[in-house]
Design an enzyme around this catalytic site. Structure first.
Site, PDB file in Angstrom:
ATOM      1  N   LYS A   1     -33.368  -6.822   1.318  1.00 27.78           N
ATOM      2  CA  LYS A   1     -32.010  -6.918   2.444  1.00 27.78           C
ATOM      3  C   LYS A   1     -31.978  -8.249   3.566  1.00 27.78           C
ATOM      4  CE  LYS A   1     -30.037  -2.589   3.455  1.00 27.78           C
ATOM      5  NZ  LYS A   1     -30.456  -1.414   4.544  1.00 27.78           N
TER       6      LYS A   1
ATOM      7  N   HIS B   1     -29.032  -5.926  -3.255  1.00 25.67           N
ATOM      8  CA  HIS B   1     -31.028  -6.394  -2.269  1.00 25.67           C
ATOM      9  C   HIS B   1     -31.852  -5.706  -3.450  1.00 25.67           C
ATOM     10  CE1 HIS B   1     -29.997  -1.775  -0.702  1.00 25.67           C
ATOM     11  NE2 HIS B   1     -30.991  -2.272  -0.963  1.00 25.67           N
TER      12      HIS B   1
HETATM   13  P1  C2E Z   1     -28.980   2.227   4.763  1.00 26.94           P
HETATM   14  O1  C2E Z   1     -28.006   2.705   6.110  1.00 26.94           O
HETATM   15  O2  C2E Z   1     -30.375   2.825   4.516  1.00 26.94           O
HETATM   16  O3  C2E Z   1     -28.197   3.718   3.805  1.00 26.94           O
HETATM   17  C1  C2E Z   1     -29.390   3.255   2.194  1.00 26.94           C
HETATM   18  C2  C2E Z   1     -27.739   4.690   1.374  1.00 26.94           C
HETATM   19  O4  C2E Z   1     -27.969   6.070   2.498  1.00 26.94           O
HETATM   20  C3  C2E Z   1     -26.428   4.252   1.637  1.00 26.94           C
HETATM   21  O5  C2E Z   1     -26.477   3.339   0.508  1.00 26.94           O
HETATM   22  C4  C2E Z   1     -26.098   5.485   0.827  1.00 26.94           C
HETATM   23  O6  C2E Z   1     -26.690   6.135  -0.500  1.00 26.94           O
HETATM   24  C5  C2E Z   1     -27.101   6.728   2.051  1.00 26.94           C
HETATM   25  N1  C2E Z   1     -25.861   6.681   3.212  1.00 26.94           N
HETATM   26  C6  C2E Z   1     -25.881   5.873   4.172  1.00 26.94           C
HETATM   27  N2  C2E Z   1     -24.840   6.260   5.032  1.00 26.94           N
HETATM   28  C7  C2E Z   1     -24.186   7.285   4.653  1.00 26.94           C
HETATM   29  C8  C2E Z   1     -22.580   7.293   5.010  1.00 26.94           C
HETATM   30  O7  C2E Z   1     -21.845   7.473   6.109  1.00 26.94           O
HETATM   31  N3  C2E Z   1     -22.307   8.620   4.455  1.00 26.94           N
HETATM   32  C9  C2E Z   1     -22.824   8.812   2.749  1.00 26.94           C
HETATM   33  N4  C2E Z   1     -22.288   9.631   1.878  1.00 26.94           N
HETATM   34  N5  C2E Z   1     -24.267   7.955   2.664  1.00 26.94           N
HETATM   35  C10 C2E Z   1     -24.591   7.762   3.092  1.00 26.94           C
HETATM   36  P2  C2E Z   1     -25.249   2.954  -0.087  1.00 26.94           P
HETATM   37  O8  C2E Z   1     -24.106   3.369   0.217  1.00 26.94           O
HETATM   38  O9  C2E Z   1     -25.823   1.661  -0.689  1.00 26.94           O
HETATM   39  O10 C2E Z   1     -25.272   1.762   1.074  1.00 26.94           O
HETATM   40  C11 C2E Z   1     -26.313   0.694   0.842  1.00 26.94           C
HETATM   41  C12 C2E Z   1     -27.315  -0.077   2.247  1.00 26.94           C
HETATM   42  O11 C2E Z   1     -25.467  -0.742   2.380  1.00 26.94           O
HETATM   43  C13 C2E Z   1     -27.182   0.311   3.185  1.00 26.94           C
HETATM   44  O12 C2E Z   1     -28.412   0.849   3.658  1.00 26.94           O
HETATM   45  C14 C2E Z   1     -26.587  -1.150   4.076  1.00 26.94           C
HETATM   46  O13 C2E Z   1     -27.092  -1.327   4.612  1.00 26.94           O
HETATM   47  C15 C2E Z   1     -25.395  -1.552   3.749  1.00 26.94           C
HETATM   48  N6  C2E Z   1     -24.151  -0.589   3.754  1.00 26.94           N
HETATM   49  C16 C2E Z   1     -23.406   0.586   2.760  1.00 26.94           C
HETATM   50  N7  C2E Z   1     -22.291   0.963   3.663  1.00 26.94           N
HETATM   51  C17 C2E Z   1     -22.173   0.360   4.619  1.00 26.94           C
HETATM   52  C18 C2E Z   1     -21.168   0.285   5.935  1.00 26.94           C
HETATM   53  O14 C2E Z   1     -20.224   0.344   5.763  1.00 26.94           O
HETATM   54  N8  C2E Z   1     -21.289  -0.503   6.516  1.00 26.94           N
HETATM   55  C19 C2E Z   1     -22.442  -1.439   7.251  1.00 26.94           C
HETATM   56  N9  C2E Z   1     -22.583  -2.431   8.064  1.00 26.94           N
HETATM   57  N10 C2E Z   1     -22.690  -1.628   5.984  1.00 26.94           N
HETATM   58  C20 C2E Z   1     -23.383  -0.112   5.060  1.00 26.94           C
HETATM   59 FE    FE Z   2     -31.471   0.106  -0.380  1.00 28.93          FE
HETATM   60 FE    FE Z   3     -33.416   2.293   3.785  1.00 24.12          FE
END
Ligand code: C2E
Ligand code: FE
Ligand code: FE
Ligand code: SIN
Ligand code: SIN
Length: 405
Positions: free
Chosen positions: A251, A276
């Site tokens: 990241k 990432h």
């Molecule tokens: P992270 O915050 O470490 O989240 C890791 C994973 O947790 C996400 O991978 C997703 O599979 C799950 N996850 C987290 N929050 C939610 C949620 O509200 N609902 C569901 N169903 N799953 C959730 P993912 O989606 O591949 O995202 C990877 C990274 O991308 C995240 O790491 C975060 O850094 C960023 N990200 C994803 N969605 C958003 C968003 O809506 N806003 C922002 N600012 N960043 C996001």
């Molecule tokens: Fe990740």
């Molecule tokens: Fe993480």
């Protein structure tokens, strides 16, 4: 004294093994295991010094392990003892002298008394205790090790001997050097992660400590279920914790505008985030150790999904710019390290606060994980996770975000 010479040779062999361990927890586990095998002790614990306190850092107890398979949760209990003459451990840390006590419930005229806290929460009876200081070659006391309840061949509780004391003390001195080294490695890794997180202040070192601990505990359960030999499990856990802690270092290459965005990402922004895992894999791609190899593997695979809908998928060349997302890996095409860290990471993301989301209720998180079994997650990994859920909770309590705001 041929027997004595034999035991010393054995100890030197064990010391040599310690030098191959990288992770501090894996090291404490091995040190305690060896010291206990050596003296036929049923239980033991290690306290490491932080300032004027001894912090409970590792525990093993064969009797409790037999009753409760998830007794690993005690590893994550948090308690501290002040360094002074009132407790056994405090006395040993203060004076640097080992103590040999036949029954800790029968102490009368001594300044130190046994603290029954752990016995009470675990329903255990500590009797004979050997406490030795962990002293480095510079003469600094970095902690103490307690070896508890020696057993005779026919299973009776007996006292430790003066000979046990001399040998364990000798072993503890060698172990201390290895502990100092492993502690430094952990600190350097945490600092490296902190640098990447300066940009994402909501995600503290706690998140990575939790993901590292969840990952090795889930692996432990999964591996035992698959009858993987105990020795191989230990070796793998040593490397897995560090690799899991580093799962998101890629990241650093993603802009703050996106990472810190309070709301939902646009599809374009999410495409950038999807690179990432590949950036992380590049960091470790000149594999010189098992540690680089596994860190690259975890980084690259922690967003793959069991049903093949994850990312970045099969990639021919991780160096193309922009990163080319490939067809998703499926099932056992995804290495076990990636399948485990995927669950550990999502569990922690859902149950914690993020810049872009509020924490979910625990029940909702668990229902989500159950419903994603065989879709997002490997069903066997989900099963292992639920089997050790009280350990997962203990880890969350130990590395709580509320404690260090
Ligand atoms: P992270 O915050 O470490 O989240 C890791 C994973 O947790 C996400 O991978 C997703 O599979 C799950 N996850 C987290 N929050 C939610 C949620 O509200 N609902 C569901 N169903 N799953 C959730 P993912 O989606 O591949 O995202 C990877 C990274 O991308 C995240 O790491 C975060 O850094 C960023 N990200 C994803 N969605 C958003 C968003 O809506 N806003 C922002 N600012 N960043 C996001
Ligand atoms: Fe990740
Ligand atoms: Fe993480
Ligand atoms: C002590 O050394 O008195 C404390 C040890 C323990 O409670 O396990
Ligand atoms: C979100 O739901 O806020 C983004 C994470 C996802 O959809 O997987």
């Amino acid at each position: 004294m041929a027997l004595r010479k034999h035991r010393i040779e054995e100890l030197l062999n064990i010391t040599e093994k310690l030098n191959h361990i990288k992770d501090i927890d894996a090291l404490l586990d091995l040190i305690l295991y060896e010291a206990r095998s050596f003296t036929s002790a049923e239980a033991g614990s290690i306290f490491l010094r932080e300032g004027n306190f001894l912090k409970f850092s590792y525990v093993q107890n064969d009797a409790l392990a037999k009753i409760d398979e998830t007794n690993n949760k005690y590893i994550y209990s948090i308690f501290e003892i002040e360094i002074n003459e009132h407790s056994l451990a405090g006395y040993v840390a203060k004076t640097g002298e080992p103590l040999l006590i036949p029954d800790v419930y029968q102490l009368k005229e001594t300044s130190y008394q046994f603290n029954k806290h752990f016995d009470e929460i675990a329903h255990y009876r500590t009797k004979s205790v050997l406490t030795v200081p962990l002293i480095t070659s510079q003469g600094t006391v970095i902690g103490v090790m307690q070896i508890i309840n020696k057993k005779s061949k026919d299973g009776r509780l007996i006292s430790f001997t003066k000979e046990d004391m001399r040998l364990v003390n000798f072993f503890a001195n060698n172990a201390s050097v290895a502990i100092e080294r492993a502690r430094m490695t952990r600190e350097i890794i945490l600092r490296m992660i902190k640098m990447t997180e300066l940009r994402d202040p909501k995600e503290t070192g706690n998140h990575v400590n939790r993901v590292g601990s969840y990952a090795i505990e889930i692996y432990d359960r999964w591996a035992k279920q698959k009858h993987i030999p105990e020795k191989d499990i230990r070796t793998y856990k040593d490397t897995l914790r560090i690799a899991a802690m580093l799962h998101d270092v890629g990241k650093v290459a993603v802009s703050d505008m996106i990472l810190k965005k309070p709301g939902k990402l646009t599809p374009e922004e999410f495409r950038i985030i999807q690179a990432h895992p590949v950036y992380g894999a590049r960091l470790f791609s000149d594999s010189v150790s098992d540690w680089d190899t596994l860190s690259a593997e975890v980084s690259l695979n922690h967003h793959e999904k069991w049903d093949g809908t994850g990312y970045p998928g099969h990639i021919k060349n991780i160096y193309t710019d922009p990163v080319q997302i490939g067809p998703g890996k499926k099932g056992e095409e995804i290495p076990i390290s990636g399948r485990i860290v995927a669950l550990a990471d999502v569990y922690d993301a859902l149950i914690s606060r993020r810049v872009y989301k509020e924490p979910w209720d625990e029940e909702k998180v668990l229902a989500h994980i159950r419903s994603e079994s065989s879709k997002h997650f490997d069903p066997d990994v989900v099963e292992a996770f639920f089997a050790i859920y009280d350990v997962i909770r203990a880890i969350r309590a130990k590395y709580s975000d509320e404690e260090n705001p």
